[in-house]
Write a protein that holds these residues in place. Structure first.
Motif, PDB file in Angstrom:
ATOM      1  N   UNK A  82      -3.396  -9.337   4.243  1.00 28.56           N
ATOM      2  CA  UNK A  82      -3.636 -10.171   3.056  1.00 28.56           C
ATOM      3  C   UNK A  82      -2.410 -11.015   2.707  1.00 28.56           C
ATOM      4  N   UNK A  83      -1.241 -10.578   3.146  1.00 30.74           N
ATOM      5  CA  UNK A  83      -0.022 -11.338   2.867  1.00 30.74           C
ATOM      6  C   UNK A  83       0.205 -12.487   3.831  1.00 30.74           C
TER       7      UNK A  83
ATOM      8  N   UNK B 155      -5.189   2.211   7.526  1.00 28.78           N
ATOM      9  CA  UNK B 155      -6.104   1.109   7.264  1.00 28.78           C
ATOM     10  C   UNK B 155      -5.658   0.326   6.031  1.00 28.78           C
ATOM     11  N   UNK B 156      -5.293   1.041   4.961  1.00 29.46           N
ATOM     12  CA  UNK B 156      -4.850   0.376   3.740  1.00 29.46           C
ATOM     13  C   UNK B 156      -3.586  -0.430   3.948  1.00 29.46           C
TER      14      UNK B 156
ATOM     15  N   UNK C 108       0.847  -1.188   0.000  1.00 32.80           N
ATOM     16  CA  UNK C 108       0.000   0.000   0.000  1.00 32.80           C
ATOM     17  C   UNK C 108       0.885   1.241   0.000  1.00 32.80           C
ATOM     18  N   UNK C 109       0.637   2.208  -0.935  1.00 29.73           N
ATOM     19  CA  UNK C 109      -0.411   2.136  -1.956  1.00 29.73           C
ATOM     20  C   UNK C 109      -0.130   1.030  -2.971  1.00 29.73           C
ATOM     21  N   UNK C 110      -1.182   0.412  -3.520  1.00 30.81           N
ATOM     22  CA  UNK C 110      -0.987  -0.733  -4.410  1.00 30.81           C
ATOM     23  C   UNK C 110      -0.390  -0.312  -5.744  1.00 30.81           C
ATOM     24  N   UNK C 111       0.607  -1.074  -6.194  1.00 28.57           N
ATOM     25  CA  UNK C 111       1.238  -0.769  -7.471  1.00 28.57           C
ATOM     26  C   UNK C 111       0.277  -1.032  -8.613  1.00 28.57           C
TER      27      UNK C 111
END
Length: 401
Positions: free
Chosen positions: A147-148, A139-140, A123-126
């Protein structure tokens, strides 16, 4: 050598390679959640069946991990049943992140465990579609780390970690990258070959003899794979090129990224938004292997679009078939092709620029042919299963020995 592959789906990344190993004399077993599958010749398939879904109301950070643990338990139950019948693999290769093989060493403590990794969430997602708000987002970041967790558990048990591309491996933290062996899955470049005389043989699609053929294919029609931008470019091209016909393979669903909140798919959205001649749009759905090959061999331009994410086999198959390519200019794609040598690269977020790139190759067939030849050469050099499969077999054999 006895090997077991575990993946929620089948054949996924392991089917063709497992069939190759069986032809070399290995004993090959697949474990999958999928029902009704036919194993390759000389192989067998076992089913793992999760006993329930994740708990309603469980903490949303914990939901992916609970789902993976339920899958891991289903794998372990199937493995224990097979063990009682004598199955004792030397190697277990599992698709990580979903629990498909997490408990392999709980069943066979001495087995060599190979973790096949595809993605590490950041996060931020690539792979974000559109702009990501700046600043820290606790939160992100927390959700990405959670999730990992299933992948991190697999890495803790792994004797070998495989990843198909350098771009994907580079998403992992530096201390993990040292453990990762980058080795592509391999594409059958002996099947996907150029044929300058080919005509499309796509079920339900009839094209005029003088058609300018543009092809696009995707598992799901979604922003992650540039579908909305592609359709906007098609609208531009249709207005200028009356002989243009577009063949769009894939399903009207979202395979990657967020689901639409209004229940309307991206195909319907684009047909509502744009003024399109639908008689020159063709939607054959998911294509069987041979019609897919003839489409790639006959297309005048094949378009592959993506945000920075997992590189699709479809692009490499198009390369191997010698299709002139217009592709997204981003890191995973640049790992496979060189601009001006093996593909025309473009920022696909600009539909006008995308339409212009496609038009250039339609107008300059000599350049298109050169790019197709360059793409074929790159596919044969970098992704040929005929060289990758033996190398991977040696790697796994050495792991045991």
């Amino acid at each position: 050598m006895e090997i077991l592959f575990s993946h929620l789906n089948f054949p996924a990344q392991f089917g063709a390679f497992g069939a190759y190993l069986a032809r070399q004399g290995w004993s090959v077993t697949f474990v999958t959640e999928r029902e009704g599958v036919t194993p390759p010749s000389g192989c067998r398939v076992l089913r793992m069946t999760p006993h329930r879904a994740p708990t309603e109301g469980v903490h949303r950070f914990a939901r992916p991990l609970e789902g993976a643990m339920i899958n891991g338990q289903a794998f372990a139950n199937a493995a224990l049943a097979a063990q009682r019948k004598g199955l004792s693999p030397d190697i277990v290769v599992a698709h990580s992140g979903w629990g498909a093989g997490t408990f392999a060493k709980a069943v066979w403590p001495r087995v060599k465990y190979v973790s096949y990794v595809e993605w590490y969430y950041r996060h931020p997602p690539v792979d974000a579609v559109g702009a990501v708000p700046g600043g820290n987002d606790p939160d992100g970041r927390a959700l990405a780390l959670a999730r990992n967790a299933p992948t991190l558990m697999d890495l803790a048990e792994a004797d070998l970690v495989l990843c198909p591309t350098r771009f994907q491996a580079d998403q992992f933290p530096g201390w993990m990258r040292d453990r990762i062996t980058v080795l592509h899955d391999g594409v059958d470049t002996d099947f996907f070959t150029p044929d300058p005389g080919a005509r499309p043989d796509v079920p339900g699609v009839a094209l005029p003899d003088d058609a300018e053929i543009v092809s696009y294919a995707t598992r799901g029609m979604e922003p992650t794979r540039g579908f909305p931008e592609f359709m906007r470019a098609v609208a531009v091209l249709q207005a200028r090129r009356p002989r243009l016909h577009v063949v769009i393979g894939g399903q009207d669903r979202v395979a990657y990224g967020a689901q639409p909140t209004d229940g309307k798919g991206w195909k319907a959205r684009m047909l509502d938004e744009l003024d399109l001649d639908e008689t020159r749009l063709h939607w054959p759905g998911l294509l069987p292997r041979r019609p897919w090959r003839t489409l790639l061999q006959a297309t005048h331009v094949h378009v592959y679009l993506t945000v920075p994410f997992v590189l699709s086999w479809s692009m490499i198959e198009a390369m191997a078939a010698g299709a002139p390519l217009v592709v997204s200019d981003c890191a995973p794609v640049r790992e496979a092709v060189v601009p001006g040598i093996s593909a025309e690269m473009v920022d696909h977020r600009d539909p006008e620029a995308l339409a212009s790139a496609i038009a250039r190759l339609l107008d300059d067939r000599a350049r298109a042919a050169r790019l197709g030849q360059g793409a074929r050469a790159a596919a044969a050099r970098l992704f040929a299963a005929s060289s990758i499969y033996p190398a991977k077999a040696r790697l796994l054999g050495d792991l045991v020995r």
